[in-house]
Structures are given as C-alpha cells and as structure tokens.
Motif scaffolding. Structure first.
Motif, mmCIF file in Angstrom:
data_model
loop_
_atom_site.group_PDB
_atom_site.id
_atom_site.type_symbol
_atom_site.label_atom_id
_atom_site.label_comp_id
_atom_site.label_asym_id
_atom_site.label_seq_id
_atom_site.Cartn_x
_atom_site.Cartn_y
_atom_site.Cartn_z
ATOM 1 N N SER A 76 49.933 12.697 47.445
ATOM 2 C CA SER A 76 50.151 14.111 47.763
ATOM 3 C C SER A 76 49.997 14.276 49.272
ATOM 4 N N GLU A 77 50.803 15.161 49.842
ATOM 5 C CA GLU A 77 50.849 15.235 51.302
ATOM 6 C C GLU A 77 49.495 15.542 51.926
ATOM 7 N N ASP A 78 48.714 16.447 51.331
ATOM 8 C CA ASP A 78 47.432 16.783 51.956
ATOM 9 C C ASP A 78 46.431 15.629 51.847
ATOM 10 N N ILE A 79 46.527 14.831 50.764
ATOM 11 C CA ILE A 79 45.647 13.662 50.637
ATOM 12 C C ILE A 79 45.980 12.643 51.724
ATOM 13 N N VAL A 80 47.256 12.329 51.900
ATOM 14 C CA VAL A 80 47.653 11.358 52.921
ATOM 15 C C VAL A 80 47.299 11.884 54.314
ATOM 16 N N ARG A 81 47.511 13.172 54.538
ATOM 17 C CA ARG A 81 47.154 13.752 55.839
ATOM 18 C C ARG A 81 45.652 13.599 56.120
ATOM 19 N N ASN A 82 44.823 13.847 55.083
ATOM 20 C CA ASN A 82 43.377 13.675 55.265
ATOM 21 C C ASN A 82 43.019 12.221 55.551
ATOM 22 N N LEU A 83 43.693 11.299 54.881
ATOM 23 C CA LEU A 83 43.469 9.875 55.158
ATOM 24 C C LEU A 83 43.829 9.553 56.604
ATOM 25 N N LEU A 84 44.965 10.059 57.067
ATOM 26 C CA LEU A 84 45.397 9.827 58.451
ATOM 27 C C LEU A 84 44.395 10.415 59.440
ATOM 28 N N HIS A 85 43.864 11.589 59.116
ATOM 29 C CA HIS A 85 42.871 12.220 59.987
ATOM 30 C C HIS A 85 41.612 11.360 60.066
ATOM 31 N N LEU A 86 41.142 10.873 58.907
ATOM 32 C CA LEU A 86 39.961 10.013 58.887
ATOM 33 C C LEU A 86 40.197 8.728 59.688
ATOM 34 N N ILE A 87 41.389 8.163 59.547
ATOM 35 C CA ILE A 87 41.712 6.917 60.236
ATOM 36 C C ILE A 87 41.586 7.080 61.755
ATOM 37 N N SER A 88 41.889 8.258 62.226
ATOM 38 C CA SER A 88 41.840 8.496 63.676
ATOM 39 C C SER A 88 40.467 8.969 64.151
ATOM 40 N N ASN A 89 39.534 9.217 63.224
ATOM 41 C CA ASN A 89 38.275 9.851 63.642
ATOM 42 C C ASN A 89 37.034 9.207 63.052
ATOM 43 N N THR A 90 37.129 7.945 62.649
ATOM 44 C CA THR A 90 35.943 7.249 62.137
ATOM 45 C C THR A 90 35.820 5.914 62.860
ATOM 46 N N GLY A 91 34.849 5.105 62.463
ATOM 47 C CA GLY A 91 34.644 3.818 63.106
ATOM 48 C C GLY A 91 35.604 2.755 62.600
ATOM 49 N N PRO A 92 35.662 1.611 63.301
ATOM 50 C CA PRO A 92 36.618 0.547 62.944
ATOM 51 C C PRO A 92 36.524 0.062 61.508
ATOM 52 N N ALA A 93 35.305 -0.025 60.963
ATOM 53 C CA ALA A 93 35.164 -0.572 59.602
ATOM 54 C C ALA A 93 35.836 0.329 58.572
ATOM 55 N N ILE A 94 35.593 1.638 58.651
ATOM 56 C CA ILE A 94 36.216 2.567 57.704
ATOM 57 C C ILE A 94 37.708 2.673 57.988
ATOM 58 N N GLU A 95 38.083 2.710 59.266
ATOM 59 C CA GLU A 95 39.511 2.776 59.634
ATOM 60 C C GLU A 95 40.275 1.614 59.021
ATOM 61 N N CYS A 96 39.686 0.425 59.082
ATOM 62 C CA CYS A 96 40.350 -0.763 58.533
ATOM 63 C C CYS A 96 40.589 -0.616 57.036
ATOM 64 N N LYS A 97 39.567 -0.159 56.293
ATOM 65 C CA LYS A 97 39.707 -0.016 54.838
ATOM 66 C C LYS A 97 40.724 1.063 54.479
ATOM 67 N N LEU A 98 40.733 2.163 55.231
ATOM 68 C CA LEU A 98 41.688 3.232 54.935
ATOM 69 C C LEU A 98 43.114 2.816 55.291
ATOM 70 N N LEU A 99 43.258 2.017 56.342
ATOM 71 C CA LEU A 99 44.589 1.465 56.639
ATOM 72 C C LEU A 99 45.048 0.559 55.502
ATOM 73 N N GLN A 100 44.086 -0.197 54.916
ATOM 74 C CA GLN A 100 44.436 -1.045 53.768
ATOM 75 C C GLN A 100 44.864 -0.199 52.574
ATOM 76 N N VAL A 101 44.261 0.994 52.427
ATOM 77 C CA VAL A 101 44.698 1.913 51.373
ATOM 78 C C VAL A 101 46.166 2.274 51.585
ATOM 79 N N LEU A 102 46.524 2.619 52.823
ATOM 80 C CA LEU A 102 47.911 2.975 53.114
ATOM 81 C C LEU A 102 48.840 1.774 52.978
ATOM 82 N N VAL A 103 48.338 0.582 53.294
ATOM 83 C CA VAL A 103 49.145 -0.633 53.081
ATOM 84 C C VAL A 103 49.510 -0.743 51.598
ATOM 85 N N GLY A 104 48.513 -0.537 50.721
ATOM 86 C CA GLY A 104 48.771 -0.607 49.279
ATOM 87 C C GLY A 104 49.763 0.448 48.826
#
Length: 517
Positions: A115-143
C-alpha cells in the motif's frame, strides 16, 4: 520460555515446529507484553523467521500488523532502536519468503505491505534511521521488488514520494551490507524506472563512479558486483549522456577487460558468473547504440576490436542473453559500416581520355568490399562480411530462444538493407547457406516480431530471380506470405505484397486491396 527460545540454535525443521506450535503465542506477547517480554518474543521470532516455511506460518498467524506497528510507532509505545532493528530483520525475513504480499492484507484498514502509505513510511524510515535498520528495510524493499506482482506498487510509491535520489545515495555507503542491499534494490527497480535512475546517477555527486568502483574490484565475482553490473546493464542503452560519462570514466575499458578475462578463464567462475557476464556484455553493447552521435564510441570499438569480440561471444552456447546482446551489437555496428567504408578515389581522366572516348576506360580497383563497394575491415569499419560473421549468425537462426533468432536475423538483414549492394548481400547469404534458414523462420511463425522481420528479409531475397523461382514452387512459403499479406500489420502487409509480386502469387481477395489503401 520465549527468552530461552531466542538463545537456542535451531535447525530449519525445528524452526517450523516452533512456528506452528507457539508462533501465535509469541506474536501475542510481542503485541501486548511489557518491554522485557516483547524483547524476548522478538528475539525468538527473529530466530524462527529465518527459514521460509516457518516465515510463511508466522505470516498466516498475523505477524505483519504488529511488525509494521512496531516500526512505525511513535509516542509511549516506541520501541528502542535495538528492538526496531530486530523487527526490521524479522520483516526482511518474512518478505523474502516468497509469499505474494499484494494479496495479504492486515490491520483494521486491510492494508498490504505495498500500500502506498506503507511503502512511503518505509522509505521515510530508510532515510531517517541508522545503518543497521536502513539495511534491513532496504532488504524488505528488495523482497517486494523481486516479485512481478508487487514491484510496480513499490515503483509508484518511490516515484510519488521523490525518493529516487535518496535511494541512489546509498551506493556510496561505507557499510558493505547496506551498499549491497541498495544496489540489489536499484537493480530490481531499473527495468521499471531506468530513466529516473539514469538521471540520478548522471548527477555530479559521484554515485556512478562508486558503482564502477564496485565492479572493478578484483576480488573474484561477488554478489555485490553482479548486482552492480545488473543495475548498469538495465539502464536505457540509448541515453547518450550516461554513455558519454561511462566513456569519460574509463568504465568501458574496464568492463571489456573483464569480459575478455572471463572468456580466457582468468576469472574463476562461481554462482554469480553468468549474470555477471551477461551484464558486462550488455554494458559494452551500450557503446554500439551511439556510434552516429559519438566519435569516441567509434574509436573505442576500433581500438578494442569490439566487432571481433561480439562475434566470439556469438558462440557462447548456453548463454542465450549473451548471444542475443552480441547479435544486436553486431547489427548496430553493421548499420554504421556503410558510413565508415572508405570509397576509393578515382583519378581524374587524362587529357587524352577527355578528348577521345577510346582512352576513357575506368581503371579497375581491386580489394574493394563486395557489400559496401569500398575499403572495409572488421576492425575499422565493422564489416560483418569481412569479419566472417555471417555463417555464425546464420547458425543462430535455428536457436530455441526466439529472442536470439530475432537478434541474429536483424544482424543478417543489414547485409540486404538500403545503402549496400543488395544483390551482393543476397549472394553472400547464399554462400553462407543462409537463405533456407531465413525462409524457415518465416514458415515457423513463432512470434509476430519474427514474422515481420522474416517477411522483410524474404522480400529482399526474392528480388533475385533464382530464389524467386525456387520459392514460387514451394506452396508452404507462398501460403506463409499470403498469410502475412492477410493478417500482418500495415507495414508487413505491404512488404508481403511486394514479396508475392516477385513470385507472381498475388491472391485475388476481394476487399484486401481496399484495406491496404
């Protein structure tokens, strides 16, 4: 007990057993317990979610809603960063389990992970958290972008939120796992938003240089290198600005050396070697799309004898994509041949020749190309005839992959195209025993694109009387041309009509000529 489960080392069978027996209970603790209980439940769920079958059981048990809530929560229910990292790790595991998340809804609003708002929230988190969480959330988007049913929803959200540039910036991340996740994500996105990624990479910040640096690392072939090559390979091949920048940064020279090293077995193969080589060849082929606009591209092709390299790559049996891209590159090079051929300089007539016709006989110039009527070579003018590429291309016309056949036929068609000696081009095909395979392509009717190309080539062949006479006696070929005349697109019908005139087999169907008008 939850804490104890989180500390145990479990094999996959036990993970499935635990997920089926107590997965729901762990999810309930994760949702409603105190912080200590939630931490224990998260660690246990992290342990058992790392196996695809157990991850699927957890999805059915309702793990998505609390995971998403934990990641996006603000206020008193906010998880500490170390626990958010565990939640992100669990989400990455379940997303990469292979389920169709387009149809799996959760929460009171029946949202999905795409859903667009879920993906948008993921993108927001990716840009505003530390490398470890960013990496895992990027892996979510990879999947989510690996699946054809969910990738377009992610692409839409990225475009609407303007997140392209921030995602591209992760290419320069110092953490290798973060960099790998971002490159894999961008590779998945590149077929769907290639121009946006190209524009972002062509910026002056240096991401393109970082991508080239990853590819050039001399460490065998890593997953990161294969992903980086795959990303570059999918970008629009006709983007002159990107090709120009790759030329300026010396990328093509490095990529060519890698292709040659693989062909000569100097780089040892591993599970990434096939996608790595396919991507490298596609990157090199970029340079053949800009020959008319970029003199440096022609110089590169000459300096490294790329026509010969692509001819060699035609023989990469079992690597369909390499053969297809190589044939297409040879088509591009061959199209440019007629512009590069050096036409001989005929000396002006002598005084006697200008006065008396008996002295006006033109000198015979030997060594000229039959096809281009000038001075040709494979290295300098990319002439397929001089490079003896024709038999190898003909050999691909019975390939089981229609894309390879189409590319080979397109390359061979340059021998009988406008601007060359078509009669000699047909003769060259006859000598290479290429006429029957081209006729067979028409008979097989494998795809509409192949039929269109085959009809065009056959019409050119039928301009030669001997071939026209032979085809006119073949009822199957005549029927195939009539079928193309009746059912092809407008241009194919016109070409088929000309072909049928060569063999005097124009059918008298009422209304057809009116439809062609």
């Amino acid at each position: 007990m939850a804490g104890f489960l989180g500390e145990l080392v479990l094999n996959n069978d036990v993970k499935v057993l635990v997920a089926s027996r107590v997965g729901s209970s762990l999810i309930n603790i994760m949702k409603s317990g105190n912080m200590q209980s939630r931490e224990a439940a998260l660690k246990a769920l992290n342990q058992i979610s790392s196996c695809d079958p157990s991850a699927k059981i957890l999805i059915e048990a309702g793990i998505l809603a609390p995971l998403v809530n934990d990641l996006f929560a603000v206020g008193p229910n906010l998880l500490p960063t170390r626990l958010k990292e565990i939640s992100a790790t669990i989400l990455a595991s379940v997303v990469n389990s292979g389920e169709d998340f387009y149809s799996i809804s959760f929460g009171p609003d029946h949202q999905t992970l795409v859903s667009e708002d879920i993906v948008r929230n993921l993108l927001h988190l990716i840009s505003n958290t530390g490398p470890a969480i960013e990496c895992k959330l990027l892996q979510v988007l990879v999947g989510l972008t690996t699946s054809p049913t969910t990738v377009l929803s992610v692409v839409s959200a990225i475009k609407s939120s303007g997140a392209t540039i921030s995602l591209v910036q992760f290419i320069e991340a110092p953490q290798k796992d973060l960099r790998l996740a971002s490159i894999k994500l961008l590779q998945n996105l590149s077929p769907h938003m290639g121009q946006e990624l190209t524009d972002a990479l062509r910026g002056s910040v240096g991401q393109l240089g970082s991508l080239i640096k990853v590819i050039s690392e001399n460490t065998g072939i890593s997953e990161e290198q294969a992903a980086a090559v795959g990303l570059l390979a999918e970008l629009p091949e006709r983007d002159l600005g990107l090709t120009r920048q790759l030329l300026d940064e010396g990328a093509f020279v490095m990529v060519i050396s890698r292709v040659i090293a693989i062909r000569q077995r100097e780089i040892r193969g591993n599970r990434f070697i096939t996608p790595f080589l396919e991507g490298l060849v596609k990157i090199v082929a970029r340079v053949t799309y800009v020959l008319a606009e970029e003199p440096d591209a022609i110089a590169l092709c000459r300096d490294y004898n790329l026509a010969a390299l692509f001819i060699d790559l035609l023989q990469s049996n079992g690597l369909d994509n390499v053969q297809m891209v190589s044939a297409t590159a040879l088509e591009n090079l061959s199209i440019e041949s007629k512009n590069l051929t050096k036409l001989p300089e005929v000396p002006p007539p002598s005084f006697c020749a200008s006065m008396f016709s008996c002295f006006s006989k033109q000198p015979v110039i030997s060594g000229l190309c039959r096809l281009h009527r000038g001075i040709c070579s494979l290295k300098e003018t990319f002439c397929l005839y001089e490079g003896q590429a024709v038999p190898k291309l003909v050999g691909l016309l019975d390939h089981t992959n229609v894309n390879v056949v189409e590319a080979a036929l397109a390359a061979l068609s340059t021998l009988i195209d406008d601007g060359v000696d078509i009669e000699q081009g047909v003769a060259i095909l006859v000598e290479a025993e290429g006429v029957k395979p081209i006729l067979d392509v028409l008979l097989e009717k494998r795809t509409e694109t192949l039929r269109r190309r085959a009809v065009w080539a056959v019409e050119r062949l039928l301009r030669t009387d001997d071939i026209a006479c032979e085809v006119s006696a073949d009822q199957n070929l005549s029927t195939a041309l009539v079928d193309a005349f009746q059912h092809g697109d407008y241009r194919t019908r016109q070409t088929a009509e000309r072909a049928l005139k060569h063999v005097d087999k124009i059918p008298n169907f009422s209304g057809i000529f009116q439809n062609l008008g």
